[in-house]
Design a protein around this motif. Structure first.
Motif, mmCIF file in Angstrom:
data_model
loop_
_atom_site.group_PDB
_atom_site.id
_atom_site.type_symbol
_atom_site.label_atom_id
_atom_site.label_comp_id
_atom_site.label_asym_id
_atom_site.label_seq_id
_atom_site.Cartn_x
_atom_site.Cartn_y
_atom_site.Cartn_z
ATOM 1 N N PRO A 43 0.463 -9.627 10.723
ATOM 2 C CA PRO A 43 1.695 -10.586 10.479
ATOM 3 C C PRO A 43 2.900 -9.965 11.238
ATOM 4 O O PRO A 43 3.248 -8.814 11.393
ATOM 5 C CB PRO A 43 1.913 -10.367 9.085
ATOM 6 C CG PRO A 43 1.174 -9.161 8.681
ATOM 7 C CD PRO A 43 0.294 -9.026 9.599
ATOM 8 N N THR B 33 0.083 -16.977 5.277
ATOM 9 C CA THR B 33 0.095 -16.701 3.873
ATOM 10 C C THR B 33 0.518 -15.122 3.799
ATOM 11 O O THR B 33 0.650 -14.644 4.846
ATOM 12 C CB THR B 33 -1.359 -16.690 3.418
ATOM 13 O OG1 THR B 33 -2.188 -15.793 4.387
ATOM 14 C CG2 THR B 33 -2.144 -17.977 3.330
ATOM 15 N N ARG B 34 0.997 -14.849 2.710
ATOM 16 C CA ARG B 34 1.418 -13.526 2.437
ATOM 17 C C ARG B 34 0.366 -12.597 2.812
ATOM 18 O O ARG B 34 -0.749 -12.694 2.178
ATOM 19 C CB ARG B 34 2.052 -13.397 1.096
ATOM 20 C CG ARG B 34 3.103 -14.336 0.804
ATOM 21 C CD ARG B 34 3.722 -13.832 -0.473
ATOM 22 N NE ARG B 34 4.831 -14.947 -1.014
ATOM 23 C CZ ARG B 34 5.896 -14.457 -1.885
ATOM 24 N NH1 ARG B 34 5.852 -13.405 -2.247
ATOM 25 N NH2 ARG B 34 6.607 -15.405 -2.405
ATOM 26 N N ARG B 35 0.728 -11.633 3.541
ATOM 27 C CA ARG B 35 -0.367 -10.620 3.860
ATOM 28 C C ARG B 35 0.389 -9.199 4.294
ATOM 29 O O ARG B 35 1.545 -9.371 4.747
ATOM 30 C CB ARG B 35 -1.133 -10.976 4.984
ATOM 31 C CG ARG B 35 -0.306 -11.509 5.984
ATOM 32 C CD ARG B 35 -1.514 -11.614 7.464
ATOM 33 N NE ARG B 35 -2.234 -13.068 6.986
ATOM 34 C CZ ARG B 35 -3.436 -13.407 7.178
ATOM 35 N NH1 ARG B 35 -4.322 -12.404 7.629
ATOM 36 N NH2 ARG B 35 -3.867 -14.684 7.006
ATOM 37 N N THR C 251 0.271 -15.712 13.507
ATOM 38 C CA THR C 251 -0.563 -14.519 13.255
ATOM 39 C C THR C 251 -0.853 -13.630 14.459
ATOM 40 O O THR C 251 -1.879 -14.177 15.102
ATOM 41 C CB THR C 251 -1.548 -14.593 12.253
ATOM 42 O OG1 THR C 251 -0.834 -15.263 11.018
ATOM 43 C CG2 THR C 251 -1.961 -13.212 11.816
ATOM 44 N N SER D 214 3.417 -15.625 9.249
ATOM 45 C CA SER D 214 1.794 -15.777 8.819
ATOM 46 C C SER D 214 1.724 -17.000 7.807
ATOM 47 O O SER D 214 2.864 -17.238 7.283
ATOM 48 C CB SER D 214 0.978 -14.753 8.465
ATOM 49 O OG SER D 214 1.663 -13.925 7.414
ATOM 50 N N THR E 150 6.696 -16.348 2.818
ATOM 51 C CA THR E 150 6.133 -16.830 4.293
ATOM 52 C C THR E 150 7.352 -17.958 4.601
ATOM 53 O O THR E 150 7.977 -18.536 3.961
ATOM 54 C CB THR E 150 5.067 -17.582 4.561
ATOM 55 O OG1 THR E 150 4.781 -18.690 3.682
ATOM 56 C CG2 THR E 150 3.914 -16.554 4.075
ATOM 57 N N SER F 9 3.534 -7.950 2.064
ATOM 58 C CA SER F 9 3.268 -9.246 1.385
ATOM 59 C C SER F 9 4.392 -9.617 0.357
ATOM 60 O O SER F 9 4.148 -10.925 -0.506
ATOM 61 C CB SER F 9 1.946 -9.038 0.797
ATOM 62 O OG SER F 9 1.793 -7.869 0.136
ATOM 63 N N ASN F 10 5.159 -8.823 -0.259
ATOM 64 C CA ASN F 10 6.121 -9.034 -1.055
ATOM 65 C C ASN F 10 7.283 -10.189 -0.597
ATOM 66 O O ASN F 10 7.772 -11.010 -1.359
ATOM 67 C CB ASN F 10 7.072 -7.949 -1.389
ATOM 68 C CG ASN F 10 7.703 -7.275 -0.420
ATOM 69 O OD1 ASN F 10 7.033 -6.887 0.513
ATOM 70 N ND2 ASN F 10 9.026 -7.197 -0.696
ATOM 71 N N ASP G 68 -4.260 -5.853 9.265
ATOM 72 C CA ASP G 68 -5.206 -6.280 8.153
ATOM 73 C C ASP G 68 -6.710 -6.248 9.043
ATOM 74 O O ASP G 68 -6.687 -6.974 9.990
ATOM 75 C CB ASP G 68 -5.040 -7.638 7.773
ATOM 76 C CG ASP G 68 -3.716 -7.818 6.880
ATOM 77 O OD1 ASP G 68 -3.589 -6.693 6.545
ATOM 78 O OD2 ASP G 68 -3.304 -8.928 6.780
ATOM 79 N N LEU H 273 7.774 -13.720 6.471
ATOM 80 C CA LEU H 273 6.925 -13.648 7.323
ATOM 81 C C LEU H 273 6.245 -14.844 8.053
ATOM 82 O O LEU H 273 6.521 -16.086 7.664
ATOM 83 C CB LEU H 273 5.473 -13.020 6.476
ATOM 84 C CG LEU H 273 5.557 -11.889 5.606
ATOM 85 C CD1 LEU H 273 4.209 -11.839 4.589
ATOM 86 C CD2 LEU H 273 5.613 -10.692 6.696
#
Length: 318
Positions: free
Chosen positions: A121, A222-224, A244, A220, A232, A228-229, A286, A218
């Motif tokens: 991300p 989705t949060r990742r 991404t 991306s 997006t 990830s806190n 990831d 982010l």
């Protein structure tokens, strides 16, 4: 079938198999078209030992930087399509044909996808003193100032593309400042010389964690990842927004399907290993363990996304 016929048939089979056997006995050269220590180089060296173990072959990583990745890619195109010379690339694989229009080969059809190693991300951050803490505030500030500069790892990078799309959809001016890498952009953010930047999470996360920059969103879908806190861009008022980055392996066009399958299995063995996955995650990546077909489909989708973005925003990549 006569004994003579059997011998002739057996000889023909051995002759066909010989090149593949010879290829499997030689070291595998993985060309990274970027400098040592960068994102692509880091990831491939993390998966290299387990890939080598799965293949039962020595793997040599060779850095061939220059030309935005095209020097290394050209070296792979010119190599035998037998699985002994491979290309380990990033999202720049998608954009380089649009930037380097003088390539002597058809980039889109010169390579075959082997497999994806990681997803990565990107994140929009602002300097610590910036007067906004979320995406709505960032956009409002861009309107108030009639534009905000943002840094990225370079022309055609995920950061560049994401910034251009955000500016287009939000109806604001964002001035792109290309850097030679995320580290340089991060340095100017910390120094207060750059208002904002969009780069990889592994480049900018330390700044956010240490309070030297503020994480906004982010890129991306989705949060990742290790940030990830953060919300997006998609969930912050721009549904469908998804850029991404990734790293993956390619072979020269014409490489036999069994060789592609064998290399894909070795990649999956590496990215499925618990120790490798832990080290990849620690570096902001990831891990991915998918088929060659899945990776080829991802590359095709991303290529179409970039083409649509260029058409929609009239983005200049040269």
């Amino acid at each position: 079938m006569t004994c003579v016929s059997r011998r002739l048939l057996g000889g023909a089979v051995l002759a066909l198999a010989a090149p593949a056997v010879r290829a499997q006995s030689r070291p595998v050269r993985i060309v990274v078209p970027y400098a040592p220590g960068g994102q692509s180089d880091t990831v491939v060296r993390l998966i290299q030992p387990k890939m080598s173990e799965a293949l039962g072959q020595t793997i040599v990583v060779e850095n061939r930087p220059g030309g935005g990745g095209t020097i290394g890619a050209s070296a792979v195109v010119a190599s035998p399509a037998d699985g002994t010379t491979l290309l380990f690339e990033s999202y720049g694989f998608i954009t380089q044909p649009l930037i380097q229009t003088s390539l002597t080969y058809d980039h889109e059809h010169a390579f075959m996808a082997i497999g994806q190693a990681v997803e990565l991300p990107y994140v929009l951050v602002v300097k610590a003193a910036f007067p906004a803490n979320d995406l709505a505030g960032y956009i409002n500030e861009a309107k108030r100032q009639n534009g905000i500069p943002f840094g990225s790892p370079g022309i055609g990078s995920i950061g560049h593309l994401a910034g251009a799309l955000l500016a287009h959809r939000a109806g604001v001016q964002l001035e792109h400042i290309p850097y030679r890498g995320g580290t340089e952009a991060a340095r100017d953010i910390v120094g207060g010389n750059l208002d904002s930047a969009i780069s990889s999470a592994n480049s900018l996360r330390p700044l956010v964690v240490e309070g030297k920059a503020k994480g906004i969103a982010l890129t991306s879908g989705t949060r990742r990842g290790t940030l990830s806190n953060l919300p997006t861009i998609a969930e912050s008022g721009f549904p469908g927004f998804d850029f991404t980055s990734w790293n993956g392996m390619f072979a020269p066009a014409g490489t036999p399907a069994p060789v592609i399958a064998r290399m894909n299995e070795a990649m999956r063995a590496a990215t499925s290993d618990p120790g490798v996955r832990e080290r990849l995650a620690a570096s902001g990546n990831d891990p991915v363990s998918g088929s060659a077909e899945q990776f080829a489909a991802l590359v095709a989708r991303d290529r179409e996304t970039v083409r649509n973005l260029v058409r929609e925003t009239r983005l200049q990549l040269q």
